[in-house]
Structure formats: structure tokens, C-alpha cells
Write an enzyme that holds these catalytic residues in place. Structure first.
Site, short mmCIF file in Angstrom:
data_model
loop_
_atom_site.label_atom_id
_atom_site.label_comp_id
_atom_site.label_asym_id
_atom_site.label_seq_id
_atom_site.Cartn_x
_atom_site.Cartn_y
_atom_site.Cartn_z
N HIS A 61 56.60 91.31 24.55
CA HIS A 61 57.06 92.70 24.43
C HIS A 61 55.91 93.69 24.63
O HIS A 61 55.33 94.19 23.69
CB HIS A 61 57.68 92.88 23.04
CG HIS A 61 58.58 94.06 22.94
ND1 HIS A 61 59.71 94.06 22.17
CD2 HIS A 61 58.52 95.29 23.51
CE1 HIS A 61 60.30 95.24 22.27
NE2 HIS A 61 59.59 96.00 23.07
N ARG A 65 53.80 100.64 31.01
CA ARG A 65 54.03 102.04 31.41
C ARG A 65 53.96 102.32 32.91
O ARG A 65 54.26 103.43 33.33
CB ARG A 65 53.06 102.99 30.70
CG ARG A 65 53.16 102.97 29.19
CD ARG A 65 54.45 103.59 28.70
NE ARG A 65 54.47 103.71 27.25
CZ ARG A 65 55.51 103.36 26.49
NH1 ARG A 65 56.60 102.87 27.04
NH2 ARG A 65 55.47 103.50 25.18
N ASP A 152 65.39 97.61 26.61
CA ASP A 152 64.54 97.97 25.46
C ASP A 152 64.10 99.44 25.48
O ASP A 152 63.78 100.00 26.52
CB ASP A 152 63.30 97.08 25.42
CG ASP A 152 62.41 97.45 24.25
OD1 ASP A 152 62.90 97.41 23.12
OD2 ASP A 152 61.24 97.83 24.48
N HIS A 179 67.38 95.36 22.14
CA HIS A 179 66.77 96.30 21.17
C HIS A 179 67.91 96.68 20.24
O HIS A 179 68.80 97.44 20.63
CB HIS A 179 66.23 97.51 21.91
CG HIS A 179 65.76 98.63 21.04
ND1 HIS A 179 64.50 99.18 21.14
CD2 HIS A 179 66.35 99.32 20.03
CE1 HIS A 179 64.36 100.14 20.25
NE2 HIS A 179 65.48 100.25 19.57
N ASP A 305 55.29 94.76 20.87
CA ASP A 305 55.90 96.06 21.19
C ASP A 305 54.80 97.10 21.43
O ASP A 305 54.92 98.26 21.03
CB ASP A 305 56.87 96.52 20.10
CG ASP A 305 57.77 97.68 20.57
OD1 ASP A 305 57.70 98.05 21.75
OD2 ASP A 305 58.53 98.19 19.73
#
Lengths: 439, 333
Positions: A61, A65, A152, A179, A305
Site C-alpha cells: 500500500h 503520487r 483506494d 478501502h 499506506d
């Protein structure tokens, strides 16, 4: 540059045994593992005294970007952060701009990953633009080696659409990752719902909003037989629901994050948006339940994450700030700490490497994914040389300014960690040496 | 006006939330406000106390009375007032809150009075300031500390008047043990949160009454009693705080209709008749007559709304004075 390497004096951590051994690496592969073995020709000697030598870590996870959010992170900087954190592979989340919802964007991110320090596996979106309306072309993306699909950042809100996605995904043999937050309950909430949020005047994001979607998706997975992975579970009841589903034989795995293992909701009382994340930081009782499950071996994966945000997305009022926090560079130490900073290291590498590698199907090398190597191995001769060398005796202090990530939104600033990454080897290349990135 | 004694731990602090105040600091605010009431009665209603100081008022959310009240208070203390009109400022051009306030501090201001629709924004601004003091004029649902100080100050005066004495120097003795009942949209009310903190700090017993959707989350963890029988609670109350239905914060959708809210939780004429003769009613304003309070009750002698407004100035003078003083300085009148 691939060189010959020999890792001396460490404790090699396999699934079933832990042995004091040296590891010789030649041409990107493990040549030999054994006691006091001869160094390959011209090999760089790496000291691993006191260290746990395991497979390179695998993050299920990671928000890299790129494309679209290069001010926060790029594939290059995110992979450098990952390397410093002991990772040899990460799964790039698809909530980029544009979203990873077509073969073209998958190919773009794979290509960016080929130039990076570590392997980048790509997760595709379940729905076009992650908008929760129309199924994305999953087969087209699966043909490029995508094995995990997720929207997600948001859950798939429409149960009927999720049912259809699972029916479709099952036929492709891929995994859907959810998610879990029902937006009709989570709403504009920005921290854990409860009396603390209410005292602080912050709208709450309840555990219920997560648990209801966990329950829904478990029922859908049971009905369809689709492989389901639940992202960043954060409450005791989500854990309970998942463990019950596993006991029933439902094909489900789940991850927890280092921050949900460590950071309680009370940190939000500072109104510092560095502590804002979705799902939100929960109660001490939730943390205790997750940590106990981790120690008991019930957690499939610790996933970061890793969510970089530039300062201007965080220097905002708490309710308007972007949710998410950095994770890659410190996840191993934080997981080790959550495990009590004790044991032989097998659970550490189970939850940070071997199980996530199986969930993401990264245990075999893949030509389709642009020649990516095999991860989560047993450190046996002949394997691709992906190694993480973790030193439990290190006590690094987190300095946001020193991070390799382009962003600075770590919630651990100033904290002294228990353990640190000493060396990381990816495909036989020494990419982190004595805690310094080599490229 | 003579010099006032000032305790060192209550001056020079940000005023962000009542929960940050000690009982000494709470009392100090009330007593200093009494002293400033005297300025209100002068022919020249101005003292040079904060001469040379610059107070910036940053209202990121609409306000009439709080802004006027703070700015009037600053001017009575001879401070220079800078007023940021958010609608026409760089904020509209996408400047971040941090850049906005750091820019303003760089202009050499001494205090920032901030109202913001986001809870916690004043706390963040306080962290970003090098030397300016921050006074919270209302942040989201979280806190409105000067409003709570005004309410306690006004109630203290009214009780003293009932007992035929002056409130000056009474500390919180007139508030201790009083039964306070807060009615209405507590979930979305920063006034309610600050009132609860302030009345509890002053030693009063606080009860709240609201439909389930407008109660705070986890009320068992709050220092209050949740009452269900509103009529019975009204008959026992010393002080009733009626809150506004905050339709702009969406509280309208938390009840089936405003008419149903009025029927079940409104301060109607019938309910006002249940109150004791010496009970007091406060409302933070602006009132929505016919919704949370009937017109007759709003104009009842027991309703302190207008005195709350006029006390706003001296109480905010006290807040500004205490925030901008140093332990070495007293009030120079």
C-alpha cells in the site's frame, strides 16, 4: 550497478528456521548461504553482525503520487524512501491523476518503476476514474501483470457495483482490495468518532463506517468466491469480522498500518493535521486488539499506506487538510516495536515481506511486469537477491528534514525508533549501504 | 481607574479554549471585566492601556456582534485595530491559512482575534505565531471562550443584583452549586462546549437536554448530566442556556422539522411558565424567535440576552488586556 556481494555475520531469517549464516550474491542472485563461506570474486563485504537478514520488504500500500502528484512524491523518490525502509518492492496505488484505470497508465507507471531503485508493482482501479460508477478495463490491465485492483482513497460505495466487480474479477483470477469506509456514515468526518472528537468539535469518522463495509464485502466475497484483500483495517471489530470470515474459509486477507498499531486518537487533540488519516487513528482498545493479533500471527500484512502530501496540503485547518501520512522509511522499526522488539524475526518478515508478496503475487519474477524479480523468498541459493538487513540495536531519531520522500508529513518526528535498516539489496544491487541510499 | 493586581500565570497567554484556563484565570477575567465596566460609564469611554499595540481581527466566518464587540473592546483600550476582510483578501485567491497569518504577524501585530469555521484553527495559528497572542472568537463546533466568559459574567451580575449586592470580588461564589440547563443543538454548538467547561470550572452542575441527534457523541464522557424530562429539569434550573438552531451547520436535517423541534425542545411560553421566578435565561444570539425561543420569553425580564451583548465589550477588553499584559505591568488607568 550489480556487483558481487557477501553479507557477513547476520542471522538469516527463513519461514521455518533462523540460522547464523553469510549470504553470497553474484549476478543478482543468491549464490550460497552458509557459515563462513568464501567471498565471491571482488565481492563487497557487508557487515551484518547483530542484524536480521531477511527477504526484501514488500509494501502492499504505497502512494507514489506519480503521475499527477509529483509535488508530493515521484516514483523515484518514493522508491528511494522504500529502499531506505528495507523494501525491495511496493504496490503503487492507483489514485493518481489520472487514475491508474487503463493499460496506458499502468504501462507508464511500470516504465517509471523500471528506472527506480526497487520494483514497482501497480494496482489498478476497480472503477473508471475511481468514480464508483463504471467498471474499469481490468482484463486489459491484468494482461500487463496487474493482480490487485482497488479504488483506494475511497471504498466502492455501491454494493451492487462491488458485487459485479467481484464477479468479474473472479473470472480474471485477480484480487480486489477495498478501502472500507461507508461514506454515508463517514461523511465529512476527520477523526475517530466518539466523545473526544465531539469535545474537540471535529466531525467524527466512525469505526462503524469501516465495519459495515468490511461486513458487506465479506458477504460479497463469500457469495462470489472472489479473492478479497481489505486495506488498512483499524478497529477491533473489523479484525473480529475478518478472523471469523477466514475461519469460515472465505478467501480474504487484510493489512494493518504501522500508524494504526501505534498512534492513538488522542494525538488529534493537538489539531495538528499530520495526525489526520483515513481511516482515522482509533482508540487504545483498538490498538491493543491489533497489536495482540499481530503478535498472534493473525495479521496477513503490515502495509504502510505511505501517503505523501506537500506542506500546503497539511498547513490547513484540520478538517480541510489532506488525509494521510508517510510510512515507508520507518515501517520495519515500528512493526518490530509493535511485536515487542523481541523474537527471532520470523513474524517481522512474515508480515512485512512473505505474506504481502504472496497477496500481491510477487513471489515469482514477471516479464509482463517489465522484468520484475521475485520477492518474499526464503534466502535460498538461486533466488533473486532481494534482501533486507535490519539492525534491531539501532535507535534512530526521526528527522522529517532528513527523509528521502519529497514530503515531510511523518507523524513520528522526534521519536526514537527501535531498530533500523542497515542495508537493502535489490536484484543483487546494493541500494542502501549502512543506512545511506546509494542512488 | 487604579492599578489592578494581576496574577502572573494568567497574563500573556493565548485564549483558545476555556479548558486551558485555571480557576484563577477564569476569576481574573471576570474581575478585570468588572473593572472595565467602569470605563463604559465614563464620558470618554477610552483608556490608554493598550496604546501602541496592534490587534488584528481575522474573521474567516461571518459574524456581526462578536467582531464589533472585539473591535470596540480593542479601541476602548486604545489599541490599533487591523481588520482583515476575508471576502476581498488573498485568502480568496487561494493563500493558505498559515501564509495569511504569518504575513499578518510579519506586519508587527501583537494579537490576533480569529474566528474560523474549522475547529482548532486558532490552535494552529497559535503554533505558527512567534510572539503574537491569539484570541479565539469561535472555531467551528469547538469553542467560543469569550462568549462563555460573558455568560458567566452576566449571570454573576444578575444573581448579585437579585441578592442586592455587587458582583465585584465575588469570584465564582455566586455560581458554585447552581443548576445550569443547556437546551438545544449541543452537537454543533461551540458556545455549549465553552459554557460546559466554564460552568463546570466554576463549580456549577451542568445538565444538557436535546434530541438524540443533537446531543454530543459519548455524553457519558462529558462532565454533564443528560436529562430527558425537559419540563422537570426546567422547574429545577437556576440558569437556562438556550442555544440557536445552527441551520448553517446543517442542524436542520438532524430534526424532522423546526416546528417539531420547537414543540419538543423549544423555550416556549408554556415551558417558560415552568421556570422558577428567579431563574435566568441566556442566549448567545442571534436569536431565532419562534424556533428555539418564543418572542415573549426573549423579552422576559429573566432573559439576559441584551445584557450579554453589552457585557461583551468589557469582557473582551479583559481578555485582550490579560492576553497582552506581562506580569510586570498592571492596568494603567
Amino acid at each position: 550497478m550489480v556487483e558481487n556481494l557477501i553479507v557477513r555475520g547476520g542471522t538469516v531469517v527463513r519461514s521455518s528456521e533462523v540460522v547464523s549464516a553469510d549470504v553470497a550474491i553474484v549476478d543478482g542472485r543468491i549464490l550460497e548461504v552458509g557459515s563462513q563461506i568464501a567471498a565471491p570474486t571482488g565481492a563487497i563485504e557487508l557487515d551484518a553482525t547483530g542484524c536480521l537478514v531477511g527477504p526484501g520488504l514488500v509494501d502492499l500500500h504505497t502512494h507514489l503520487r506519480e503521475p499527477g502528484g509529483e509535488e508530493a512524491e515521484t516514483v523515484e523518490t518514493g522508491c528511494r524512501a522504500g529502499a531506505l525502509g528495507g523494501y525491495s518492492a511496493v504496490v503503487a496505488m492507483p489514485n493518481t491523476i489520472p487514475a491508474i484505470d487503463s493499460a496506458a497508465v499502468v504501462a507508464q507507471v511500470i516504465a517509471l518503476g523500471q528506472a527506480a531503485a526497487i520494483d514497482v508493482a501497480v494496482a489498478g482501479a476497480i472503477t473508471v476514474g475511481r468514480a464508483g460508477q463504471i467498471l474499469s478495463p481490468m482484463a486489459e490491465m491484468a494482461s500487463l501483470g496487474v493482480t490487485i485492483f482497488t479504488d483506494d482513497g475511497n471504498g466502492v460505495q455501491d454494493a451492487g457495483l462491488m458485487l459485479r466487480a467481484m464477479q468479474y474479477a473472479r473470472g480474471l483470477g485477480v484480487t480486489l482490495a477495498e478501502h472500507c469506509e461507508d461514506e454515508s456514515l463517514a461523511g465529512s468526518g476527520c477523526m475517530n468518532a466518539g466523545s473526544l472528537a465531539s469535545r474537540l468539535g471535529l466531525p467524527g469518522r466512525s469505526g462503524l463506517s469501516e465495519e459495515i463495509m468490511v461486513a458487506r464485502d465479506l458477504a460479497l466475497a463469500e457469495a462470489t468466491g472472489c479473492s478479497l484483500h481489505l486495506l488498512h483495517l483499524s478497529t477491533a471489530r473489523s479484525l473480529e469480522l475478518c478472523l471469523a470470515a477466514k475461519a469460515k474459509g472465505i478467501d480474504v486477507t487484510f493489512e494493518v498500518t504501522p500508524h494504526h498499531l501505534h498512534l492513538p486518537e488522542e494525538l488529534c487533540a493537538s489539531y495538528d493535521p499530520v495526525f489526520k488519516v483515513h481511516p482515522p487513528l482509533r482508540t487504545k482498545a483498538d490498538i491493543d486488539a491489533l497489536v495482540a493479533a499481530l503478535i498472534a500471527g493473525q495479521i496477513d500484512a503490515v502495509a504502510t499506506d505511505h501517503a505523501p502530501h506537500p506542506a500546503q496540503a497539511k498547513d490547513r485547518p484540520f478538517d480541510q487538510a489532506a488525509p494521510g501520512m508517510l510510512g515507508l522509511e520507518h515501517a520495519a522499526a515500528l512493526t518490530w516495536e509493535a511485536l515487542g522488539a523481541e523474537g527471532d524475526g520470523r513474524m517481522l518478515f512474515e508480515v512485512l515481506s512473505r505474506r504481502p508478496a504472496r497477496i500481491a503475487r510477487l513471489t515469482e519474477a514477471s516479464e509482463r511486469r517489465g522484468g520484475q524479480s521475485a520477492h518474499g523468498g526464503e534466502l535460498m541459493a538461486g533466488e533473486d537477491a532481494n534482501l533486507c538487513i535490519f539492525d534491531p540495536s539501532r535507535r534512530p531519531i526521526v528527522d522529517p528534514a532528513a527523509l528521502a520522500s519529497r514530503s515531510r508529513n511523518t507523524p513520528y518526528a522526534g521519536r526514537t525508533l527501535t531498530g533500523g535498516i542497515r542495508h537493502t539489496i535489490v536484484r543483487g544491487e546494493l541500494i542502501v549501504r549502512e543506512s545511506e541510499a546509494q542512488r | 481607574m487604579s492599578d489592578l493586581p494581576v496574577k502572573s500565570d494568567v497574563v500573556g497567554q493565548h485564549l483558545l479554549s476555556i479548558s486551558d484556563l485555571t480557576i484563577d484565570a477564569l476569576i481574573e477575567h471576570l474581575e478585570v471585566a468588572e473593572a472595565f465596566c467602569e470605563v463604559e460609564r465614563r464620558s470618554v469611554r477610552k483608556v490608554p492601556t493598550l496604546k501602541g499595540k496592534v490587534v488584528a481581527s481575522l474573521f474567516f466566518e461571518e459574524s456581526t456582534r462578536t467582531r464589533l464587540s472585539f473591535e470596540t473592546a480593542a479601541k476602548r483600550l486604545s489599541a490599533d485595530v487591523l481588520s482583515l476582510a476575508v471576502a476581498s483578501s488573498s485568502v480568496k485567491k487561494g493563500e493558505s491559512l498559515r501564509d495569511t497569518v504569518e504575513t499578518i504577524e510579519a506586519m508587527g501585530i501583537d494579537a490576533v482575534v480569529i474566528r474560523h469555521s474549522s475547529a482548532g484553527a486558532p490552535h494552529q495559528v497559535a503554533r505558527w505565531m512567534d510572539r503574537a497572542r491569539v484570541l479565539n472568537a469561535g472555531d467551528g463546533w469547538h469553542a467560543h471562550p469569550t462568549q462563555a466568559l460573558i455568560d458567566l459574567f452576566t449571570v454573576r451580575q444578575a444573581i448579585a443584583a437579585q441578592e442586592g449586592r455587587t458582583s465585584e470580588g465575588t469570584g465564582v461564589s455566586l455560581l458554585e452549586g447552581r443548576r445550569v440547563l443547556i437546551i438545544g443543538d449541543i452537537r454543533h454548538s461551540r458556545v455549549a462546549r465553552s459554557q460546559i467547561d466554564a460552568y463546570v470550572l466554576a463549580g456549577a452542575d451542568v445538565s444538557i437536554c436535546a434530541p438524540g441527534t443533537l446531543l454530543p457523541t459519548g455524553p457519558a464522557d462529558w462532565p454533564v448530566t443528560v436529562v430527558e424530562d425537559l419540563d422537570a429539569a426546567l422547574a429545577e434550573a437556576d440558569i437556562v442556556s438556550v442555544l440557536r438552531m445552527q441551520e448553517e451547520r446543517g442542524s436542520g436535517s438532524f430534526v424532522p422539522s423546526l416546528a417539531e423541534f420547537t414543540a419538543t425542545y423549544g423555550m416556549t411560553d408554556r415551558r417558560a411558565a415552568l421556570l422558577r421566578g428567579d431563574a435566568l435565561i441566556t442566549h448567545p444570539g442571534p436569536m431565532v424567535r419562534g424556533v428555539e425561543i418564543s418572542s415573549m420569553v426573549a423579552d422576559d425580564d429573566r432573559c439576559l440576552v441584551r445584557r450579554q451583548v453589552s457585557n461583551g465589550v468589557p469582557v473582551r477588553m479583559a481578555a485582550l488586556f490579560l492576553a497582552l499584559s506581562t506580569p510586570e505591568e498592571g492596568i494603567r488607568g
